[in-house]
Motif scaffolding. Structure first.
Motif, short mmCIF file in Angstrom:
data_model
loop_
_atom_site.label_atom_id
_atom_site.label_comp_id
_atom_site.label_asym_id
_atom_site.label_seq_id
_atom_site.Cartn_x
_atom_site.Cartn_y
_atom_site.Cartn_z
N VAL A 2 0.84 -1.19 0.00
CA VAL A 2 0.00 0.00 0.00
C VAL A 2 0.88 1.24 0.00
O VAL A 2 1.90 1.29 0.70
N ALA A 23 -3.49 10.16 -2.61
CA ALA A 23 -4.15 8.98 -3.15
C ALA A 23 -3.50 7.71 -2.58
O ALA A 23 -2.28 7.57 -2.60
N SER A 25 -3.04 3.63 -2.82
CA SER A 25 -3.11 2.57 -3.82
C SER A 25 -2.63 1.26 -3.21
O SER A 25 -1.89 1.25 -2.24
N LYS A 75 -12.23 6.68 -4.81
CA LYS A 75 -10.88 6.88 -5.36
C LYS A 75 -9.80 6.70 -4.30
O LYS A 75 -8.62 6.89 -4.59
N ASN A 76 -10.21 6.37 -3.07
CA ASN A 76 -9.23 6.22 -1.96
C ASN A 76 -8.34 7.46 -1.85
O ASN A 76 -7.12 7.36 -1.67
N THR A 77 -8.96 8.62 -1.95
CA THR A 77 -8.21 9.88 -1.99
C THR A 77 -8.77 10.87 -0.98
O THR A 77 -9.98 10.97 -0.80
#
Length: 121
Positions: A2, A23, A25, A75-77
């Motif tokens: 991650v 962000a 990921s 968007k995991n942001t």
């Protein structure tokens, strides 16, 4: 693996605005609280703003009314909109997130590499 990647730091004049992004990921199941910290030269790292997965926010007193934290869970942001910037806001801004990975019940604490904000005339 991650990763958190910040962007948006820049040089700006007093009174200006910037929007930082962070962000996440990787193989992520869920992100709990996401937090922006900052560290100015010679100072300790301090919490600037935080947002839970449900959208509850919290701000450091000196940024209330000027900064807005938000997130896009799809968007995991996480974002930090900074208005009315002051020279005292000059710092490296770091993103922090509490993340659960797929297939793993533990909560991990991740940090980004930082993005520099300089406010000066």
């Amino acid at each position: 693996q991650v990763q958190l990647v910040e962007s948006g730091g820049d040089f700006v004049q007093p009174g200006g605005s910037l929007r930082l992004s962070c962000a996440a990921s990787g193989i992520i199941f869920k992100i709990n609280t996401m937090v922006w910290y900052r560290q100015a030269p010679g100072n300790q790292r301090e919490l600037v703003a935080a947002i839970t997965s449900g959208g509850t926010t919290n701000y450091e007193d000196s940024v209330k009314g000027r900064f807005t934290i938000s997130r896009d869970n799809a968007k995991n942001t996480v974002y930090l909109l900074m208005n009315s910037l002051k020279p005292a806001d000059t710092a490296v801004y770091y993103c922090n997130a509490q993340i659960l990975k797929v297939g793993d019940p533990r909560i991990y604490d991740y940090w980004g590499q930082g993005t520099r904000v300089t406010v000066s005339s």
